[in-house]
Design a protein around this motif. Structure first.
Motif, mmCIF file in Angstrom:
data_model
loop_
_atom_site.group_PDB
_atom_site.id
_atom_site.type_symbol
_atom_site.label_atom_id
_atom_site.label_comp_id
_atom_site.label_asym_id
_atom_site.label_seq_id
_atom_site.Cartn_x
_atom_site.Cartn_y
_atom_site.Cartn_z
ATOM 1 N N HIS A 40 0.824 -1.210 0.000
ATOM 2 C CA HIS A 40 0.000 0.000 0.000
ATOM 3 C C HIS A 40 0.861 1.265 0.000
ATOM 4 O O HIS A 40 0.511 2.251 -0.655
ATOM 5 C CB HIS A 40 -0.967 -0.003 1.179
ATOM 6 C CG HIS A 40 -2.034 -1.036 1.040
ATOM 7 N ND1 HIS A 40 -2.962 -1.046 0.022
ATOM 8 C CD2 HIS A 40 -2.317 -2.134 1.787
ATOM 9 C CE1 HIS A 40 -3.764 -2.083 0.144
ATOM 10 N NE2 HIS A 40 -3.388 -2.767 1.200
ATOM 11 N N ALA A 41 1.967 1.223 0.708
ATOM 12 C CA ALA A 41 2.871 2.375 0.703
ATOM 13 C C ALA A 41 3.402 2.618 -0.703
ATOM 14 O O ALA A 41 3.486 3.762 -1.152
ATOM 15 C CB ALA A 41 4.027 2.147 1.676
ATOM 16 N N LEU A 78 1.904 1.727 -3.526
ATOM 17 C CA LEU A 78 0.818 2.183 -4.381
ATOM 18 C C LEU A 78 0.457 3.642 -4.136
ATOM 19 O O LEU A 78 -0.031 4.323 -5.037
ATOM 20 C CB LEU A 78 -0.427 1.316 -4.161
ATOM 21 C CG LEU A 78 -0.326 -0.122 -4.661
ATOM 22 C CD1 LEU A 78 -1.615 -0.871 -4.310
ATOM 23 C CD2 LEU A 78 -0.057 -0.174 -6.147
ATOM 24 N N ASN A 79 0.715 4.112 -2.921
ATOM 25 C CA ASN A 79 0.329 5.485 -2.583
ATOM 26 C C ASN A 79 1.449 6.498 -2.761
ATOM 27 O O ASN A 79 1.284 7.664 -2.447
ATOM 28 C CB ASN A 79 -0.186 5.530 -1.140
ATOM 29 C CG ASN A 79 -1.518 4.808 -1.015
ATOM 30 O OD1 ASN A 79 -2.346 4.867 -1.906
ATOM 31 N ND2 ASN A 79 -1.687 4.111 0.088
ATOM 32 N N THR A 80 2.609 6.074 -3.282
ATOM 33 C CA THR A 80 3.684 7.036 -3.521
ATOM 34 C C THR A 80 3.503 7.639 -4.905
ATOM 35 O O THR A 80 2.931 7.026 -5.813
ATOM 36 C CB THR A 80 5.065 6.359 -3.447
ATOM 37 O OG1 THR A 80 5.138 5.326 -4.422
ATOM 38 C CG2 THR A 80 5.353 5.821 -2.075
ATOM 39 N N GLU A 81 3.976 8.841 -5.023
ATOM 40 C CA GLU A 81 3.927 9.478 -6.328
ATOM 41 C C GLU A 81 5.127 9.018 -7.129
ATOM 42 O O GLU A 81 6.260 9.131 -6.696
ATOM 43 C CB GLU A 81 3.967 11.002 -6.165
ATOM 44 C CG GLU A 81 2.714 11.572 -5.550
ATOM 45 C CD GLU A 81 2.730 13.087 -5.525
ATOM 46 O OE1 GLU A 81 3.442 13.697 -6.330
ATOM 47 O OE2 GLU A 81 2.035 13.637 -4.663
#
Length: 64
Positions: free
Chosen positions: A56-57, A59-62
């Protein structure tokens, strides 16, 4: 002094010991409430939790 890890007798003894350890572990985890089975279940749950966290980390990074 010769390197023990090149001695065929030592290698055979280590392989036999490893196989014995593996069989003991497999027997122990086959018992549902054994300490080994509980430890394995906890380790698997911890691994899954970490895997999900990092997935999840990621997937949530730009990403550029």
């Amino acid at each position: 002094m010769d390197d023990l890890l090149t001695d065929p007798l030592v290698i055979t003894a280590l392989n036999d010991w490893y196989d014995w350890q593996q069989q003991q572990w497999l027997k122990a985890i086959a018992i549902p409430e054994s300490p080994e089975a509980l430890a394995l279940a906890q380790a698997e749950a911890d691994w899954e939790s970490k895997r999900e966290y990092y997935h999840h980390a990621y997937l949530n990074t730009e990403r550029y």
